[in-house]
Design an enzyme around this catalytic site. Sequence first.
Site, PDB file in Angstrom:
ATOM      1  N   ASP A  10      -5.373  -5.839  -0.871  1.00  0.00           N
ATOM      2  CA  ASP A  10      -5.284  -4.817  -1.916  1.00  0.00           C
ATOM      3  C   ASP A  10      -3.922  -4.141  -1.746  1.00  0.00           C
ATOM      4  O   ASP A  10      -3.108  -4.576  -0.940  1.00  0.00           O
ATOM      5  CB  ASP A  10      -6.427  -3.801  -1.776  1.00  0.00           C
ATOM      6  CG  ASP A  10      -6.192  -2.859  -0.614  1.00  0.00           C
ATOM      7  OD1 ASP A  10      -6.092  -1.643  -0.845  1.00  0.00           O
ATOM      8  OD2 ASP A  10      -6.086  -3.353   0.528  1.00  0.00           O
TER       9      ASP A  10
ATOM     10  N   LYS B 157       1.054  -5.605   1.487  1.00  0.00           N
ATOM     11  CA  LYS B 157       0.379  -5.768   2.773  1.00  0.00           C
ATOM     12  C   LYS B 157       0.450  -7.187   3.298  1.00  0.00           C
ATOM     13  O   LYS B 157      -0.025  -7.448   4.413  1.00  0.00           O
ATOM     14  CB  LYS B 157      -1.091  -5.354   2.649  1.00  0.00           C
ATOM     15  CG  LYS B 157      -1.232  -3.909   2.241  1.00  0.00           C
ATOM     16  CD  LYS B 157      -2.653  -3.437   2.296  1.00  0.00           C
ATOM     17  CE  LYS B 157      -2.768  -2.089   1.619  1.00  0.00           C
ATOM     18  NZ  LYS B 157      -4.125  -1.568   1.619  1.00  0.00           N
TER      19      LYS B 157
ATOM     20  N   SER C 231      -9.392   1.395  -0.092  1.00  0.00           N
ATOM     21  CA  SER C 231      -8.705   0.287  -0.758  1.00  0.00           C
ATOM     22  C   SER C 231      -8.682   0.555  -2.247  1.00  0.00           C
ATOM     23  O   SER C 231      -9.576   1.211  -2.782  1.00  0.00           O
ATOM     24  CB  SER C 231      -9.437  -1.030  -0.536  1.00  0.00           C
ATOM     25  OG  SER C 231      -9.801  -1.178   0.798  1.00  0.00           O
TER      26      SER C 231
ATOM     27  N   THR D 163      -7.446  -0.286   3.315  1.00  0.00           N
ATOM     28  CA  THR D 163      -7.328  -1.738   3.188  1.00  0.00           C
ATOM     29  C   THR D 163      -8.541  -2.618   3.122  1.00  0.00           C
ATOM     30  O   THR D 163      -9.547  -2.422   3.815  1.00  0.00           O
ATOM     31  CB  THR D 163      -6.488  -2.295   4.369  1.00  0.00           C
ATOM     32  OG1 THR D 163      -5.280  -1.597   4.417  1.00  0.00           O
ATOM     33  CG2 THR D 163      -6.182  -3.748   4.195  1.00  0.00           C
TER      34      THR D 163
ATOM     35  N   ASP E 181     -14.707   0.577  -1.708  1.00  0.00           N
ATOM     36  CA  ASP E 181     -14.187   1.253  -0.520  1.00  0.00           C
ATOM     37  C   ASP E 181     -13.113   2.241  -0.965  1.00  0.00           C
ATOM     38  O   ASP E 181     -12.216   1.888  -1.714  1.00  0.00           O
ATOM     39  CB  ASP E 181     -13.598   0.216   0.450  1.00  0.00           C
ATOM     40  CG  ASP E 181     -12.891   0.858   1.608  1.00  0.00           C
ATOM     41  OD1 ASP E 181     -11.805   0.373   1.981  1.00  0.00           O
ATOM     42  OD2 ASP E 181     -13.417   1.848   2.150  1.00  0.00           O
TER      43      ASP E 181
ATOM     44  N   SER F 226     -10.980  -1.436   6.177  1.00  0.00           N
ATOM     45  CA  SER F 226     -12.149  -0.625   5.859  1.00  0.00           C
ATOM     46  C   SER F 226     -13.013  -1.289   4.780  1.00  0.00           C
ATOM     47  O   SER F 226     -14.209  -1.051   4.686  1.00  0.00           O
ATOM     48  CB  SER F 226     -11.710   0.762   5.408  1.00  0.00           C
ATOM     49  OG  SER F 226     -10.775   0.633   4.352  1.00  0.00           O
TER      50      SER F 226
ATOM     51  N   GLY G 285      -4.570  -1.186   9.163  1.00  0.00           N
ATOM     52  CA  GLY G 285      -4.408  -0.256  10.267  1.00  0.00           C
ATOM     53  C   GLY G 285      -3.247   0.660   9.957  1.00  0.00           C
ATOM     54  O   GLY G 285      -2.998   1.011   8.816  1.00  0.00           O
TER      55      GLY G 285
ATOM     56  N   ARG H 264      -3.368  -0.413  -1.705  1.00  0.00           N
ATOM     57  CA  ARG H 264      -3.399   1.051  -1.564  1.00  0.00           C
ATOM     58  C   ARG H 264      -3.042   1.444  -0.139  1.00  0.00           C
ATOM     59  O   ARG H 264      -3.609   0.916   0.822  1.00  0.00           O
ATOM     60  CB  ARG H 264      -4.793   1.571  -1.912  1.00  0.00           C
ATOM     61  CG  ARG H 264      -4.952   3.078  -1.628  1.00  0.00           C
ATOM     62  CD  ARG H 264      -6.347   3.561  -1.971  1.00  0.00           C
ATOM     63  NE  ARG H 264      -6.547   3.607  -3.422  1.00  0.00           N
ATOM     64  CZ  ARG H 264      -7.672   4.026  -3.998  1.00  0.00           C
ATOM     65  NH1 ARG H 264      -8.695   4.407  -3.249  1.00  0.00           N
ATOM     66  NH2 ARG H 264      -7.792   4.044  -5.308  1.00  0.00           N
TER      67      ARG H 264
END
Lengths: 235, 274
Positions: B56, B72, B208, B40, B205, B168, B86, B58
Amino acid sequence: MGDSQYSFSLTTFSPSGKLVQIEYALTAVGAGQTSLGIKASNGVVIATEKKLPSILVDENSVHKIQLITPNIGVAYSGMGPDSRVLVRKSRKQAQQYKRLYHEPIPLSQLVRETAAVMQEFTQSGGVRPFGVSLLVAGFDDNGPQLYQVDPSGSYFSWKASAIGKNVSNAKTFLEKRYTDDMELEDAIHTAILTLKEGFEGQISGKNIEIGIVDASRKFRVLTPAEVDDYLAEVE
Amino acid sequence: MTKTTIDLPPKGGFSFDLCRRNAFLESQGTKMPKFRKTGTTIVGLIFKDGVILGADTRATEGEIVCDKNCEKIHYLAPNISCCGAGTAADTENVTDMVSSQLELHRYATGRDSRVVTALTMLKSHLFGYQGAVSAALVLGGVDVTGPHLHAVYPHGSTDTLPFATMGSGSLAAMAMFESRFKEGMTREEGIEVVCAAICAGIFNDLGSGSNVDLCVITKGGKEYLRNYQQPNPRSYTHSKGYHFTSGHTAILSSKIRALRNQVRVVEGDAMEEE
């Protein structure tokens, strides 16, 4: 429910097979202010008298018709504080259903659960039955519906019903006026006329409360101004 | 009456009884199950007319992407939304629970929900579970007191900020915010900055990826822009499809077996009808 010293039910059978506590509860309902509901083809209307004990009471603080979910509302006749407890429990039950199934609770299921609570209080230790009858109105996937729940825990679906004072006159009036293809606007006028029949004093937007739910599935209580408009139409 | 001890049910909060057992099992070599996390990048910022939340799409399970287009941004109230990073189950359940509590609160008070109410409900719950509920949230909304934006950490602490990032990809996103954010941006400017921040997370990242979801909340209402940007389209499929002629796979052995007919038809009388 109740302390160990009161683990026996206070509602016990009489020799004639009646539960007198429930009869007395129904009497308490019968002494309460009149409420009525009418199911139309495209919605439901519930209305109740809002006679305050004194002119000094701030009428804006009194809400007799309450929301349980965005599409279900309830009116009562009888003891106000008892109805508050039931409304609170019903709201919580509706949320629990929504958390589990991720969809709004169907009206019939909500009524069943509320009725189960009312029945519990006729068979548990140390408690008394609720002194209210409820008129629950809502619009869900099965269309517009109106239910009445009694202190005993029995519930019925009605096309039109009245509870509280003056109930026989009100029901006779409704029987004459009700038609199956009534629309919501007609139902609101009929509801006002029925309330007017047994009303003591001058009827106005300040001493009655009207709640409606239509196909938009949003239950709402009419403002005193809107009620006054309908009253003017009915004159 | 004989005196008996009453076993009170636990009042709430996490029961740590099984943690010792789990620690022992792990030390013995048992592999702990992987759970679905939202790697995320989630962000929020306050602009002139309200709040913009971005995320995002994923969801990862260890090193595998288990959902390429998950949601999300969660609903809390008609005027409040929450992005979650999380453990996916934790963020979904905690936002569902607080959404339910806020609805009951609205009926009890007769008023629209305030962002600080949602904030207090979330942080009390998370603190009670001492960080075991792994939910890092960006909470935003507009209420009677104005627009609000908060970052909520898994242990129950909160930050109140004009712009926030979590997950992240938060560092990549924060870099974009720190260089481009200014007070009182318009809706278009705000959306541009939020998209840039999420894209920074998506591309830099590994946790994500995929698309950008937005939620714009103003006094007038909430606009959920699902898949507002799709910077990772599936562009590698051959338009004519794939055909593999025989010979691509080596045949090691072949065996032909006739299928026997298992059905026997028996002539009989029709059933007598009453």
